[in-house]
Design a protein around this motif. Structure first.
Motif, PDB file in Angstrom:
ATOM      1  N   ALA A  49       0.857  -1.191   0.000  1.00 50.13           N
ATOM      2  CA  ALA A  49       0.000   0.000   0.000  1.00 50.13           C
ATOM      3  C   ALA A  49       0.887   1.233   0.000  1.00 50.13           C
ATOM      4  O   ALA A  49       2.061   1.171   0.383  1.00 50.13           O
ATOM      5  CB  ALA A  49      -0.917   0.011   1.217  1.00 50.13           C
ATOM      6  N   LEU A  50       0.304   2.332  -0.448  1.00 52.40           N
ATOM      7  CA  LEU A  50       1.034   3.594  -0.401  1.00 52.40           C
ATOM      8  C   LEU A  50       0.075   4.713  -0.076  1.00 52.40           C
ATOM      9  O   LEU A  50      -1.145   4.571  -0.201  1.00 52.40           O
ATOM     10  CB  LEU A  50       1.771   3.868  -1.725  1.00 52.40           C
ATOM     11  CG  LEU A  50       0.929   4.017  -2.988  1.00 52.40           C
ATOM     12  CD1 LEU A  50       0.584   5.473  -3.217  1.00 52.40           C
ATOM     13  CD2 LEU A  50       1.727   3.504  -4.172  1.00 52.40           C
ATOM     14  N   GLY A  51       0.626   5.815   0.363  1.00 47.65           N
ATOM     15  CA  GLY A  51      -0.209   6.956   0.712  1.00 47.65           C
ATOM     16  C   GLY A  51       0.559   8.258   0.634  1.00 47.65           C
ATOM     17  O   GLY A  51       1.792   8.265   0.566  1.00 47.65           O
ATOM     18  N   TYR A 109      -4.382  10.636   0.802  1.00 45.79           N
ATOM     19  CA  TYR A 109      -4.553   9.671  -0.281  1.00 45.79           C
ATOM     20  C   TYR A 109      -3.973   8.352   0.182  1.00 45.79           C
ATOM     21  O   TYR A 109      -2.898   8.319   0.783  1.00 45.79           O
ATOM     22  CB  TYR A 109      -3.803  10.160  -1.523  1.00 45.79           C
ATOM     23  CG  TYR A 109      -3.651   9.128  -2.611  1.00 45.79           C
ATOM     24  CD1 TYR A 109      -4.675   8.877  -3.516  1.00 45.79           C
ATOM     25  CD2 TYR A 109      -2.482   8.387  -2.731  1.00 45.79           C
ATOM     26  CE1 TYR A 109      -4.533   7.928  -4.519  1.00 45.79           C
ATOM     27  CE2 TYR A 109      -2.332   7.433  -3.732  1.00 45.79           C
ATOM     28  CZ  TYR A 109      -3.358   7.208  -4.618  1.00 45.79           C
ATOM     29  OH  TYR A 109      -3.227   6.265  -5.592  1.00 45.79           O
ATOM     30  N   VAL A 110      -4.688   7.249  -0.071  1.00 42.15           N
ATOM     31  CA  VAL A 110      -4.156   5.910   0.165  1.00 42.15           C
ATOM     32  C   VAL A 110      -4.567   5.012  -0.990  1.00 42.15           C
ATOM     33  O   VAL A 110      -5.614   5.213  -1.623  1.00 42.15           O
ATOM     34  CB  VAL A 110      -4.621   5.287   1.513  1.00 42.15           C
ATOM     35  CG1 VAL A 110      -4.114   6.086   2.694  1.00 42.15           C
ATOM     36  CG2 VAL A 110      -6.122   5.156   1.567  1.00 42.15           C
ATOM     37  N   SER A 111      -3.735   4.019  -1.265  1.00 44.04           N
ATOM     38  CA  SER A 111      -3.989   3.095  -2.364  1.00 44.04           C
ATOM     39  C   SER A 111      -3.420   1.728  -2.011  1.00 44.04           C
ATOM     40  O   SER A 111      -2.325   1.638  -1.448  1.00 44.04           O
ATOM     41  CB  SER A 111      -3.321   3.627  -3.638  1.00 44.04           C
ATOM     42  OG  SER A 111      -3.423   2.696  -4.683  1.00 44.04           O
ATOM     43  N   ALA A 112      -4.169   0.678  -2.366  1.00 45.50           N
ATOM     44  CA  ALA A 112      -3.694  -0.690  -2.141  1.00 45.50           C
ATOM     45  C   ALA A 112      -4.402  -1.626  -3.104  1.00 45.50           C
ATOM     46  O   ALA A 112      -5.552  -1.400  -3.486  1.00 45.50           O
ATOM     47  CB  ALA A 112      -3.969  -1.130  -0.704  1.00 45.50           C
ATOM     48  N   SER A 157      -1.195  16.047  15.276  1.00 42.05           N
ATOM     49  CA  SER A 157      -0.725  14.698  15.620  1.00 42.05           C
ATOM     50  C   SER A 157      -1.830  13.661  15.460  1.00 42.05           C
ATOM     51  O   SER A 157      -1.583  12.562  14.952  1.00 42.05           O
ATOM     52  CB  SER A 157      -0.149  14.674  17.037  1.00 42.05           C
ATOM     53  OG  SER A 157      -1.122  15.093  17.984  1.00 42.05           O
ATOM     54  N   GLY A 158      -3.050  13.981  15.857  1.00 45.93           N
ATOM     55  CA  GLY A 158      -4.163  13.046  15.687  1.00 45.93           C
ATOM     56  C   GLY A 158      -4.494  12.806  14.224  1.00 45.93           C
ATOM     57  O   GLY A 158      -4.888  11.707  13.840  1.00 45.93           O
ATOM     58  N   HIS A 159      -4.312  13.828  13.396  1.00 49.64           N
ATOM     59  CA  HIS A 159      -4.580  13.697  11.966  1.00 49.64           C
ATOM     60  C   HIS A 159      -3.526  12.798  11.310  1.00 49.64           C
ATOM     61  O   HIS A 159      -3.849  11.976  10.448  1.00 49.64           O
ATOM     62  CB  HIS A 159      -4.624  15.078  11.306  1.00 49.64           C
ATOM     63  CG  HIS A 159      -5.691  15.938  11.899  1.00 49.64           C
ATOM     64  ND1 HIS A 159      -6.967  15.981  11.404  1.00 49.64           N
ATOM     65  CD2 HIS A 159      -5.668  16.761  12.981  1.00 49.64           C
ATOM     66  CE1 HIS A 159      -7.693  16.812  12.144  1.00 49.64           C
ATOM     67  NE2 HIS A 159      -6.925  17.285  13.111  1.00 49.64           N
ATOM     68  N   MET A 160      -2.280  12.940  11.744  1.00 50.40           N
ATOM     69  CA  MET A 160      -1.210  12.066  11.253  1.00 50.40           C
ATOM     70  C   MET A 160      -1.477  10.627  11.682  1.00 50.40           C
ATOM     71  O   MET A 160      -1.368   9.700  10.882  1.00 50.40           O
ATOM     72  CB  MET A 160       0.141  12.560  11.786  1.00 50.40           C
ATOM     73  CG  MET A 160       1.320  11.702  11.422  1.00 50.40           C
ATOM     74  SD  MET A 160       1.710  11.835   9.671  1.00 50.40           S
ATOM     75  CE  MET A 160       3.266  10.958   9.628  1.00 50.40           C
ATOM     76  N   SER A 161      -1.855  10.441  12.955  1.00 53.95           N
ATOM     77  CA  SER A 161      -2.167   9.089  13.450  1.00 53.95           C
ATOM     78  C   SER A 161      -3.336   8.488  12.688  1.00 53.95           C
ATOM     79  O   SER A 161      -3.324   7.296  12.372  1.00 53.95           O
ATOM     80  CB  SER A 161      -2.495   9.138  14.944  1.00 53.95           C
ATOM     81  OG  SER A 161      -1.361   9.486  15.693  1.00 53.95           O
ATOM     82  N   ALA A 162      -4.336   9.301  12.386  1.00 53.95           N
ATOM     83  CA  ALA A 162      -5.500   8.807  11.640  1.00 53.95           C
ATOM     84  C   ALA A 162      -5.097   8.372  10.231  1.00 53.95           C
ATOM     85  O   ALA A 162      -5.545   7.334   9.740  1.00 53.95           O
ATOM     86  CB  ALA A 162      -6.587   9.883  11.580  1.00 53.95           C
ATOM     87  N   TRP A 163      -4.240   9.166   9.571  1.00 54.11           N
ATOM     88  CA  TRP A 163      -3.778   8.798   8.235  1.00 54.11           C
ATOM     89  C   TRP A 163      -2.988   7.494   8.267  1.00 54.11           C
ATOM     90  O   TRP A 163      -3.169   6.617   7.427  1.00 54.11           O
ATOM     91  CB  TRP A 163      -2.938   9.935   7.650  1.00 54.11           C
ATOM     92  CG  TRP A 163      -2.315   9.638   6.330  1.00 54.11           C
ATOM     93  CD1 TRP A 163      -2.953   9.371   5.147  1.00 54.11           C
ATOM     94  CD2 TRP A 163      -0.913   9.586   6.039  1.00 54.11           C
ATOM     95  NE1 TRP A 163      -2.026   9.164   4.150  1.00 54.11           N
ATOM     96  CE2 TRP A 163      -0.776   9.290   4.670  1.00 54.11           C
ATOM     97  CE3 TRP A 163       0.234   9.768   6.804  1.00 54.11           C
ATOM     98  CZ2 TRP A 163       0.468   9.170   4.053  1.00 54.11           C
ATOM     99  CZ3 TRP A 163       1.459   9.658   6.196  1.00 54.11           C
ATOM    100  CH2 TRP A 163       1.573   9.358   4.831  1.00 54.11           C
ATOM    101  N   LEU A 164      -2.127   7.326   9.269  1.00 49.50           N
ATOM    102  CA  LEU A 164      -1.365   6.085   9.404  1.00 49.50           C
ATOM    103  C   LEU A 164      -2.299   4.900   9.674  1.00 49.50           C
ATOM    104  O   LEU A 164      -2.087   3.805   9.147  1.00 49.50           O
ATOM    105  CB  LEU A 164      -0.320   6.224  10.513  1.00 49.50           C
ATOM    106  CG  LEU A 164       0.813   7.209  10.232  1.00 49.50           C
ATOM    107  CD1 LEU A 164       1.621   7.479  11.508  1.00 49.50           C
ATOM    108  CD2 LEU A 164       1.711   6.712   9.110  1.00 49.50           C
ATOM    109  N   ALA A 165      -3.334   5.110  10.480  1.00 49.97           N
ATOM    110  CA  ALA A 165      -4.305   4.047  10.752  1.00 49.97           C
ATOM    111  C   ALA A 165      -5.095   3.701   9.490  1.00 49.97           C
ATOM    112  O   ALA A 165      -5.360   2.521   9.212  1.00 49.97           O
ATOM    113  CB  ALA A 165      -5.253   4.470  11.872  1.00 49.97           C
ATOM    114  N   LEU A 166      -5.470   4.714   8.712  1.00 50.99           N
ATOM    115  CA  LEU A 166      -6.166   4.484   7.447  1.00 50.99           C
ATOM    116  C   LEU A 166      -5.285   3.686   6.493  1.00 50.99           C
ATOM    117  O   LEU A 166      -5.732   2.735   5.859  1.00 50.99           O
ATOM    118  CB  LEU A 166      -6.563   5.819   6.812  1.00 50.99           C
ATOM    119  CG  LEU A 166      -7.115   5.746   5.390  1.00 50.99           C
ATOM    120  CD1 LEU A 166      -8.412   4.955   5.348  1.00 50.99           C
ATOM    121  CD2 LEU A 166      -7.305   7.156   4.843  1.00 50.99           C
ATOM    122  N   LEU A 167      -4.030   4.053   6.416  1.00 56.21           N
ATOM    123  CA  LEU A 167      -3.081   3.347   5.559  1.00 56.21           C
ATOM    124  C   LEU A 167      -2.946   1.888   6.008  1.00 56.21           C
ATOM    125  O   LEU A 167      -2.940   0.967   5.187  1.00 56.21           O
ATOM    126  CB  LEU A 167      -1.735   4.063   5.598  1.00 56.21           C
ATOM    127  CG  LEU A 167      -0.678   3.667   4.608  1.00 56.21           C
ATOM    128  CD1 LEU A 167      -1.166   3.809   3.176  1.00 56.21           C
ATOM    129  CD2 LEU A 167       0.564   4.522   4.805  1.00 56.21           C
TER     130      LEU A 167
END
Length: 192
Positions: free
Chosen positions: A60-62, A85-88, A160-170
């Motif tokens: 996956a990538l984002g 953006y995320v893709s897998a 920081s929460g937005h970064m964590s959310a993006w990492l969780a989404l990824l």
């Protein structure tokens, strides 16, 4: 690692926001790196990309972009706008699920709420793209890729929460198990 501010005249609130992107812990399967930020979307911007790798395969990538307009000349409900953006590639049995778009969107909304990423005007799309080979490529297997694109306006400069959310989404898009779940398939039976 999230990027450093390279803009010498960036306002302090933008600098603090970029620094807050460094706070979340990144799981070992995810590599985050600095990429050039778009220059025309906002007076100040920072961007990063991430790749999820399992068993030497990129699965996956984002990308995450943070835009900042202190003058409010953009049509956002605040000075910041986060673009994700995320893709897998999907497993064949999952790719045909009619609820796939709704499920993928719920990964984002649950990640945002679960990480305290307060925001407004969340919008985006979920796309499923199928690739089939023909002619000389007819022997290649059919693949389906999921892409999720979203943007929102954070309610504070602490991202920081937005970064964590993006990492969780990824992680969810890549099919990684939650961090706090133990893989019991590797446990040996206990003999008393």
């Amino acid at each position: 690692m999230p990027p450093a501010v390279r803009d010498d005249d960036a306002p302090p609130s933008f600098r603090r926001a970029v620094e807050s992107l460094r706070e979340p812990v990144v799981r070992p399967e995810i590599a985050v790196e600095d990429i050039p930020a778009p220059r025309r979307l906002a007076p100040h911007a920072v961007a990063m990309s991430a790749t999820v790798t399992v068993d030497d395969d990129d699965i996956a990538l984002g990308r995450l972009i943070v835009l900042y307009d202190p003058e409010g000349t953009r049509d956002w409900p605040g000075p910041f706008r986060v673009v994700a953006y995320v893709s897998a590639e999907l497993e064949p049995e999952i790719s045909t699920d009619p609820l796939l778009g709704q499920v993928a969107w719920s990964w984002l909304t649950e990640a945002l709420s679960g990480h305290g990423a307060d925001q407004r005007e969340l919008s985006g799309t979920v796309t499923r793209a199928t690739t089939e080979g023909f002619g000389a490529k007819s022997g290649q297997p059919t693949t389906t890729e999921l892409e999720l694109r979203a943007s929102w306006s954070p309610l504070s400069e602490d991202l920081s929460g937005h970064m964590s959310a993006w990492l969780a989404l990824l992680s969810a898009t890549a099919g990684l198990p939650p961090v706090d779940v133990t893989d019991i398939s590797q446990r040996r039976p206990r003999h008393d």
